[in-house]
Design a protein around this motif. Sequence first.
Motif, PDB file in Angstrom:
ATOM      1  N   MET A 136      11.137  -2.877  83.787  1.00 54.85           N
ATOM      2  CA  MET A 136      11.400  -4.100  82.704  1.00 54.85           C
ATOM      3  C   MET A 136      11.247  -3.792  81.212  1.00 54.85           C
ATOM      4  N   ALA A 137      10.011  -2.568  80.976  1.00 62.30           N
ATOM      5  CA  ALA A 137       9.929  -2.344  79.652  1.00 62.30           C
ATOM      6  C   ALA A 137      10.878  -1.716  79.284  1.00 62.30           C
ATOM      7  N   THR A 138      11.380  -0.794  80.075  1.00 66.30           N
ATOM      8  CA  THR A 138      12.457   0.079  79.483  1.00 66.30           C
ATOM      9  C   THR A 138      13.745  -0.879  79.097  1.00 66.30           C
ATOM     10  N   LEU A 139      14.158  -1.715  80.007  1.00 71.18           N
ATOM     11  CA  LEU A 139      15.220  -2.601  79.605  1.00 71.18           C
ATOM     12  C   LEU A 139      15.087  -3.363  78.277  1.00 71.18           C
ATOM     13  N   TRP A 140      13.535  -3.979  78.246  1.00 70.71           N
ATOM     14  CA  TRP A 140      13.638  -4.820  77.104  1.00 70.71           C
ATOM     15  C   TRP A 140      13.355  -4.073  75.918  1.00 70.71           C
ATOM     16  N   LEU A 141      12.945  -2.654  75.992  1.00 69.95           N
ATOM     17  CA  LEU A 141      13.041  -1.930  74.802  1.00 69.95           C
ATOM     18  C   LEU A 141      14.408  -1.410  74.499  1.00 69.95           C
ATOM     19  N   LEU A 142      15.249  -1.196  75.285  1.00 71.46           N
ATOM     20  CA  LEU A 142      16.866  -0.740  74.979  1.00 71.46           C
ATOM     21  C   LEU A 142      17.395  -2.099  74.500  1.00 71.46           C
ATOM     22  N   SER A 143      17.065  -3.242  74.586  1.00 73.32           N
ATOM     23  CA  SER A 143      17.641  -4.344  74.401  1.00 73.32           C
ATOM     24  C   SER A 143      17.295  -4.975  73.065  1.00 73.32           C
ATOM     25  N   GLN A 144      16.363  -4.272  72.568  1.00 76.17           N
ATOM     26  CA  GLN A 144      15.975  -4.777  71.266  1.00 76.17           C
ATOM     27  C   GLN A 144      16.824  -4.213  69.935  1.00 76.17           C
ATOM     28  N   GLN A 145      16.786  -5.242  69.070  1.00 77.12           N
ATOM     29  CA  GLN A 145      17.443  -4.990  67.920  1.00 77.12           C
ATOM     30  C   GLN A 145      17.027  -3.717  67.126  1.00 77.12           C
ATOM     31  N   SER A 146      17.780  -2.780  66.685  1.00 81.33           N
ATOM     32  CA  SER A 146      17.033  -1.587  65.914  1.00 81.33           C
ATOM     33  C   SER A 146      16.698  -2.063  64.777  1.00 81.33           C
ATOM     34  N   SER A 147      15.627  -1.552  64.079  1.00 83.28           N
ATOM     35  CA  SER A 147      15.048  -1.498  62.804  1.00 83.28           C
ATOM     36  C   SER A 147      15.705  -1.225  61.847  1.00 83.28           C
ATOM     37  N   ASP A 148      16.823  -0.462  61.814  1.00 81.58           N
ATOM     38  CA  ASP A 148      17.783  -0.027  60.903  1.00 81.58           C
ATOM     39  C   ASP A 148      19.206  -0.821  61.114  1.00 81.58           C
TER      40      ASP A 148
END
Length: 133
Positions: free
Chosen positions: A61-73
Motif C-alpha cells: 500500500m505504501a508503495t502504491l500510494w507513493l507511486l500515485s502521488q503527484q511529483s513535486s516538480d
Amino acid sequence: MVIFTGSAQHAAVNSGQFDFGSWMPNTPISLQLPPPTKKGEATEETMLKTLPDVNTTVQGMATLWLLSQQSSDFAPLGQYSEDHFSEETPRQMMANFKKELAALSAAIKERNKTLEVPYTYLDPEEVENSVAI
C-alpha cells in the motif's frame, strides 16, 4: 509516440493505481497459496489463507500510494518550464496543442459533472508532461 507513452499512457496506468489497489484483494502484493483454478473452489477460509499478511500488505500500500502521488516538480502536459523553441512554426504548433488540450480538459470536466465517480486521470491538467519519479 514518445510523448504519448511518457504522458497520457503513463497517466492512464499509473494515476489510478492507489484508487484501485488500495483495497488489497484487488492487487495483493503476494499470495501465500496458489489461486484457485476452478470457479466455486474458493472459500472464505482459503481466501484468508491465500492473501498476504498485514506487514506485506502495508508495504504494498505504501508503495502504491507513493507511486500515485503527484511529483513535486509536476508540469502538466503541454506546459514547459523553459522556452525551448524560438522559431515561429514550433511555437504555433505548441500553441495549437495547448488549445486542443484545453478543449479536451473542458470536455472531460463537463462529462465528469454527470458521473458519480469522476474520471480525472486523463484530464490534460492532471497528466504529467513526462514520467517523473
